[in-house]
Design an enzyme around this catalytic site. Sequence first.
Site, mmCIF file in Angstrom:
data_model
loop_
_atom_site.group_PDB
_atom_site.id
_atom_site.type_symbol
_atom_site.label_atom_id
_atom_site.label_comp_id
_atom_site.label_asym_id
_atom_site.label_seq_id
_atom_site.Cartn_x
_atom_site.Cartn_y
_atom_site.Cartn_z
ATOM 1 N N ALA A 120 0.804 -1.225 0.000
ATOM 2 C CA ALA A 120 0.000 0.000 0.000
ATOM 3 C C ALA A 120 0.834 1.271 0.000
ATOM 4 O O ALA A 120 0.290 2.370 0.142
ATOM 5 C CB ALA A 120 -0.927 -0.002 1.212
ATOM 6 N N HIS A 208 -0.791 7.049 4.141
ATOM 7 C CA HIS A 208 0.566 6.758 4.592
ATOM 8 C C HIS A 208 1.496 7.898 4.177
ATOM 9 O O HIS A 208 1.542 8.261 2.995
ATOM 10 C CB HIS A 208 1.077 5.442 3.968
ATOM 11 C CG HIS A 208 0.204 4.261 4.248
ATOM 12 N ND1 HIS A 208 0.130 3.663 5.483
ATOM 13 C CD2 HIS A 208 -0.633 3.566 3.443
ATOM 14 C CE1 HIS A 208 -0.711 2.644 5.431
ATOM 15 N NE2 HIS A 208 -1.192 2.567 4.199
#
Length: 257
Positions: A120, A208
């Site tokens: 991810a 993130h």
Amino acid sequence: MNIGIIGAGAISNFLLQKLNGRQDIKIKSIFVRDKEKYQSLESNFQVTLFTDLDAFLDSDIDIVVEAADLHAVKSLIPSVIKRKAVVLISIGALADVELLKEISHLSNEYKHEIHLPSGAIGGLDLLQNAHALGLVTGVSLTTRKPASSLIDEAIDEAKVVFEGSAIEAIRQFPKNMNVSIVLSLAGIGFEKTRVSLIADPHIDKNVHHIEIVGDFGEATFTITNNPLPENPKTSYLAAMSILGTLNRLDGRLRIGG
């Protein structure tokens, strides 16, 4: 290239749907614990299901994609790597230093590669290049997730639920911090990679943010992940990173790295 998959969950179904009908890359075999439960996959995707690991590895496959869980990595991959190259999805299992040593040793001994998709996040090629001389001095990961996916209590403002090393992050949040492990392996290690995990009631996607500092300069990345349409618990980018890894393995033109 013929592929065997361990597991029949969201990632496996994504790969089956995207690779079905291709001639250059084919999924031929799937290892499951309950063959009856997943029997429809054989007719829907022209694959063969196996419940015996040796029979699975004896089938017409060139590489194995682990798409199961941490337990599968620990219990199956040491045997698999002796016979086939592996694409490993449940990277959090490698926070177990002894397991990491074991499968690294077996990979060298039996000359079979272990491929770790970026999942991810991104920027791992830059981090590896910047650290080629061991001169990256700091790597940090700040992950923000919808509060309901991390904590049970109702909150009105973002709350830091963890701060510390990547190794402690994966121990406390084994289902949420795979990205911290692949980031650590690409860079300065489990203990030195710093992680913050934030529960945020105002977002509905995982975010993130990565910061890298070293002699090369500085780099920052922010990735906002949409969920996989078929399964909102799985990152769309994480699923695509596996497909991208397989595409690159089968190609002759390699970009980056």
